[in-house]
Design a protein around this motif. Structure first.
Motif, PDB file in Angstrom:
ATOM      1  N   TYR A  20      33.789  63.370  73.607  1.00  0.00           N
ATOM      2  CA  TYR A  20      35.147  63.666  74.088  1.00  0.00           C
ATOM      3  C   TYR A  20      36.142  63.623  72.935  1.00  0.00           C
ATOM      4  N   PHE A  21      35.939  62.677  72.015  1.00  0.00           N
ATOM      5  CA  PHE A  21      36.866  62.564  70.884  1.00  0.00           C
ATOM      6  C   PHE A  21      36.868  63.850  70.056  1.00  0.00           C
ATOM      7  N   ILE A  22      35.690  64.385  69.783  1.00  0.00           N
ATOM      8  CA  ILE A  22      35.603  65.619  68.997  1.00  0.00           C
ATOM      9  C   ILE A  22      36.352  66.745  69.702  1.00  0.00           C
ATOM     10  N   LEU A  23      36.147  66.890  70.993  1.00  0.00           N
ATOM     11  CA  LEU A  23      36.827  67.955  71.736  1.00  0.00           C
ATOM     12  C   LEU A  23      38.333  67.735  71.775  1.00  0.00           C
ATOM     13  N   ALA A  24      38.768  66.498  71.962  1.00  0.00           N
ATOM     14  CA  ALA A  24      40.210  66.222  71.989  1.00  0.00           C
ATOM     15  C   ALA A  24      40.835  66.509  70.631  1.00  0.00           C
ATOM     16  N   ALA A  25      40.165  66.121  69.546  1.00  0.00           N
ATOM     17  CA  ALA A  25      40.694  66.387  68.213  1.00  0.00           C
ATOM     18  C   ALA A  25      40.799  67.886  67.962  1.00  0.00           C
ATOM     19  N   ARG A  26      39.781  68.634  68.347  1.00  0.00           N
ATOM     20  CA  ARG A  26      39.827  70.086  68.186  1.00  0.00           C
ATOM     21  C   ARG A  26      40.948  70.685  69.030  1.00  0.00           C
ATOM     22  N   ALA A  27      41.116  70.176  70.245  1.00  0.00           N
ATOM     23  CA  ALA A  27      42.185  70.676  71.108  1.00  0.00           C
ATOM     24  C   ALA A  27      43.559  70.444  70.499  1.00  0.00           C
ATOM     25  N   MET A  28      43.691  69.386  69.693  1.00  0.00           N
ATOM     26  CA  MET A  28      44.968  69.053  69.039  1.00  0.00           C
ATOM     27  C   MET A  28      45.125  69.761  67.689  1.00  0.00           C
ATOM     28  N   GLY A  29      44.183  70.635  67.347  1.00  0.00           N
ATOM     29  CA  GLY A  29      44.321  71.425  66.139  1.00  0.00           C
ATOM     30  C   GLY A  29      43.671  70.841  64.899  1.00  0.00           C
ATOM     31  N   LEU A  30      42.886  69.786  65.055  1.00  0.00           N
ATOM     32  CA  LEU A  30      42.203  69.177  63.920  1.00  0.00           C
ATOM     33  C   LEU A  30      40.764  69.667  63.834  1.00  0.00           C
ATOM     34  N   ASP A  31      40.191  69.500  62.654  1.00  0.00           N
ATOM     35  CA  ASP A  31      38.780  69.786  62.437  1.00  0.00           C
ATOM     36  C   ASP A  31      38.020  68.473  62.324  1.00  0.00           C
ATOM     37  N   CYS A  32      36.732  68.528  62.635  1.00  0.00           N
ATOM     38  CA  CYS A  32      35.900  67.326  62.653  1.00  0.00           C
ATOM     39  C   CYS A  32      34.648  67.543  61.810  1.00  0.00           C
ATOM     40  N   GLY A  33      34.177  66.444  61.253  1.00  0.00           N
ATOM     41  CA  GLY A  33      32.898  66.427  60.553  1.00  0.00           C
ATOM     42  C   GLY A  33      32.104  65.228  61.025  1.00  0.00           C
ATOM     43  N   PRO A  34      31.533  65.293  62.244  1.00  0.00           N
ATOM     44  CA  PRO A  34      30.760  64.149  62.733  1.00  0.00           C
ATOM     45  C   PRO A  34      29.491  63.969  61.915  1.00  0.00           C
ATOM     46  N   MET A  35      29.080  62.706  61.731  1.00  0.00           N
ATOM     47  CA  MET A  35      27.922  62.474  60.874  1.00  0.00           C
ATOM     48  C   MET A  35      27.298  61.101  61.087  1.00  0.00           C
ATOM     49  N   SER A  36      26.032  61.050  60.751  1.00  0.00           N
ATOM     50  CA  SER A  36      25.329  59.794  60.517  1.00  0.00           C
ATOM     51  C   SER A  36      25.379  59.602  59.006  1.00  0.00           C
ATOM     52  N   GLY A  37      24.287  59.231  58.396  1.00  0.00           N
ATOM     53  CA  GLY A  37      24.258  59.170  56.946  1.00  0.00           C
ATOM     54  C   GLY A  37      25.088  58.050  56.358  1.00  0.00           C
ATOM     55  N   PHE A  38      24.998  56.885  56.986  1.00  0.00           N
ATOM     56  CA  PHE A  38      25.653  55.692  56.454  1.00  0.00           C
ATOM     57  C   PHE A  38      24.875  54.491  56.939  1.00  0.00           C
ATOM     58  N   ASN A  39      25.147  53.353  56.347  1.00  0.00           N
ATOM     59  CA  ASN A  39      24.450  52.120  56.692  1.00  0.00           C
ATOM     60  C   ASN A  39      25.240  51.391  57.771  1.00  0.00           C
TER      61      ASN A  39
END
Length: 196
Positions: free
Chosen positions: A131-150
Motif C-alpha cells: 500500500y505504501f508503494i501505491l500511495a507514494a506513486r499516487a502522490m507523485g513520488l517514485d519508489c525503489g523497493p529492495m532487499s539487499g541489506f542486513n
C-alpha cells in the motif's frame, strides 16, 4: 467505489511506474511523508491489525546509521535517494487491537500465540508495504523497493529494545527516468491466473 480510475491514473500506479535506482536532487518534504501515511493507514489488514511501521531515514546522521547494513551493490543508490523508508513490522501489534478492533477482544486471539502472531504480522505488514508503494506513486513520488541489506544490523541500529523488526526498504524520491533499465517481462494472465 463508484467508478474505475482512468488510464492515466492506472498508468501512474502500475503500467508506467518503474523501480528507480537513480534519483534527482529534489527533496521530499515531511508533509508529503505525512500525506502518504494518511492514505496507507486506510488499506485493509486482517482484523485491522496494521502491524507495519515506517521509519523515514532522511538526515545525514540517520543515513550513516543505515549505510553499514546495506549490501555493497545497493549502498550508493540507497544513500543517494532523498528518503529511505524502513518498512518494519511490530510483532506486538496486537497490543493496539483494543483501539483498532474495539468491538471484540481481538488481543486475546494473538497474545501468547507466537505462530499466529508471526503469520499475521508478516502477511499484513507485507500488504501495508505494498500500500505504501501505491500511495507514494499516487502522490507523485517514485519508489525503489529492495532487499539487499542486513536485517539484523538495521534492527540493532534502529529498533534495539523494541518489538519492531525490519522487513524491507523503499528508496523514495523523484527518480531519474533517463537512467532506468529496460523493463523486465511479466507473466501473462494464463501463466499466473486461473478462473474456476
Amino acid at each position: 467505489m463508484s467508478h474505475a480510475l482512468n488510464a492515466a491514473a492506472l498508468d501512474q500506479l502500475f503500467g508506467a511506474a518503474r523501480t528507480h535506482n537513480v534519483w534527482l536532487d529534489k527533496p521530499v518534504s515531511d508533509e508529503l511523508l505525512h500525506a502518504i501515511y494518511e492514505q496507507v493507514k486506510w488499506g485493509p489488514t486482517a482484523a485491522n491489525t496494521t502491524p507495519a511501521r515506517f521509519v523515514f531515514v532522511k538526515s545525514p546522521e540517520a543515513k550513516a546509521k543505515l549505510a553499514p547494513a546495506l549490501d555493497e551493490g545497493n549502498r550508493a543508490k540507497t544513500l543517494q535517494a532523498p528518503v529511505n523508508v524502513i518498512v518494519a513490522t511490530d510483532f506486538a501489534f496486537y497490543e493496539q487491537l483494543p483501539k483498532l478492533f474495539p468491538h471484540t477482544d481481538a488481543r486475546s486471539w494473538f497474545a501468547g500465540n507466537q505462530p499466529l502472531i508471526e503469520t499475521a504480522a508478516v502477511r499484513n505488514g507485507n500488504l501495508q508495504g505494498g500500500y505504501f508503494i501505491l500511495a507514494a506513486r499516487a502522490m507523485g513520488l517514485d519508489c525503489g523497493p529492495m532487499s539487499g541489506f542486513n536485517n539484523a544490523m538495521v534492527d540493532e541500529a534502529f529498533f534495539q529494545g523494541t518489538t519492531w523488526k525490519s522487513n524491507f526498504l523503499i528508496n523514495l524520491g523523484y527518480g531519474d527516468a533517463e537512467k532506468l533499465f529496460p523493463r523486465n517481462p511479466r507473466l501473462d494472465f494464463d501463466e499466473a491466473c486461473r478462473i474456476l
